[in-house]
Design an enzyme around this catalytic site. Sequence first.
Site, short mmCIF file in Angstrom:
data_model
loop_
_atom_site.label_atom_id
_atom_site.label_comp_id
_atom_site.label_asym_id
_atom_site.label_seq_id
_atom_site.Cartn_x
_atom_site.Cartn_y
_atom_site.Cartn_z
N ARG A 263 -44.02 -13.39 -36.30
CA ARG A 263 -44.39 -13.31 -37.70
C ARG A 263 -42.94 -13.27 -38.61
O ARG A 263 -43.00 -13.94 -39.78
CB ARG A 263 -45.02 -11.89 -38.12
N ILE A 264 -42.01 -12.71 -38.53
CA ILE A 264 -40.67 -12.50 -39.23
C ILE A 264 -39.94 -13.84 -39.38
O ILE A 264 -39.61 -14.33 -40.39
CB ILE A 264 -39.74 -11.35 -38.89
N SER B 151 -33.21 -8.75 -37.11
CA SER B 151 -34.34 -8.76 -38.05
C SER B 151 -35.04 -7.09 -37.49
O SER B 151 -36.04 -6.97 -38.11
CB SER B 151 -35.35 -9.75 -37.95
N SER C 114 -35.06 -2.20 -41.18
CA SER C 114 -36.53 -2.51 -40.81
C SER C 114 -37.10 -2.68 -42.25
O SER C 114 -36.47 -2.34 -43.11
CB SER C 114 -36.99 -1.33 -39.93
N CYS C 115 -38.43 -3.09 -42.24
CA CYS C 115 -39.15 -3.18 -43.47
C CYS C 115 -39.33 -1.69 -44.21
O CYS C 115 -39.38 -1.35 -45.39
CB CYS C 115 -40.67 -3.87 -43.22
N THR C 116 -39.35 -0.67 -43.15
CA THR C 116 -39.52 0.72 -43.62
C THR C 116 -38.26 1.37 -44.39
O THR C 116 -38.19 2.07 -45.27
CB THR C 116 -40.20 1.58 -42.53
N THR D 111 -42.41 6.01 -34.04
CA THR D 111 -41.61 5.43 -35.14
C THR D 111 -40.19 6.45 -34.80
O THR D 111 -40.20 7.53 -34.37
CB THR D 111 -42.24 5.77 -36.43
N ARG E 43 -50.96 2.73 -37.76
CA ARG E 43 -51.55 1.31 -37.76
C ARG E 43 -52.76 1.45 -38.46
O ARG E 43 -53.90 2.03 -37.90
CB ARG E 43 -51.33 0.42 -36.67
N ASN F 140 -44.65 -5.76 -45.68
CA ASN F 140 -43.92 -5.54 -44.31
C ASN F 140 -43.34 -6.93 -43.89
O ASN F 140 -42.54 -6.96 -43.15
CB ASN F 140 -44.63 -4.72 -43.37
#
Length: 338
Positions: free
Chosen positions: A12-13, A123, A154-156, A214, A237, A319
């Site tokens: 995905r990334i 990534s 990370s995205c977060t 997490t 999720r 995200n």
Amino acid sequence: MSFKVAINGYGRIGQCVLRAIYESGYRDQLQVVALNELSDIDTVSYLTRYDTTHGRFPVAVDHDGQNLLINGDSIRVLSEEDPDKLPWAEMDIDLVLECSGSFSDRDSAQQHIKSGAQRLLFSQPADTDVDATIVYGFNDQLLQADQQIVAAGSCTTNCIVPVLNLLHRELTILSGVTTTIHSAMNDQPVIDSYHQTDLRLTRSSMHSIIPVDTSLNKGIDRLLPELAGRFESLHVRVPTINVSLLDISLNVANTTNANQVNSILQQAAQGPLKGLLGYTEEPHASVDFNRDSRSGIVDGTQTRVSGGNMIKLLCWFDNEWGFANRMLDVAQAWLNKE
């Protein structure tokens, strides 16, 4: 100046990174000349052309059996499990974008350097022995030309760290709890199936809200050491395919109210963090932020303050697309340190 880039791992990334190079204005400096993916080139080409989340690729995509052909560019497609055998030296690779998600340690990354790549950018969060972990717009000034292995967080962390930094400077954060409400990911089955490490992840991604582990609180500790030990984090999720939400609860020393909190964040979104942090007071749903390239968008309509010192915030983020653009921002800034 154009730099030669290779993508290792085309999930995905990796796919979003390639799309963003062509769609978000990075192509003038970042030229993808190779991608390493264990799948066959027909599948690579197909998943490049068509994407359920982000739509069709905006320019023509084809392949000649060995190379992916995009808008006149020829991208060599490799299928090599052993990084030691990758031809990064002969291809004069300036930077490997490590998007496989299969490792995060310096020793594994070093194999790409030994194969001839000048630098590698993760990534995902990496081990503490990498040269730096960078959240663009927060600490990208730490990038140095002589660094070889860097992580883009990370995205977060890209969503939350700028927000926490702003509020800590103005209000002094004493403690906090975060809950990431995250779209389903490809380590989850569509229907119940086996999972190697987590029994919750054996359950159908499309039928349940599923708690998962997490390490966001550890990422906060690393990037904002003045807040070390003050955060705990949860992660669930949900059955959507993209766009996530951070639910942030903060206990602050300085008495405040919702208007002041929103003003701090709105001013930054319109000023020094414009294009990276967003602010909105419109009545949004998650789908409105699909393909939003910003790291996070504060939903000012949902800001609450209890007792003058307890803050509740909601921050939206794509995200996939948001993080892919931040990764490329880091790559471009780093390469230009030469």
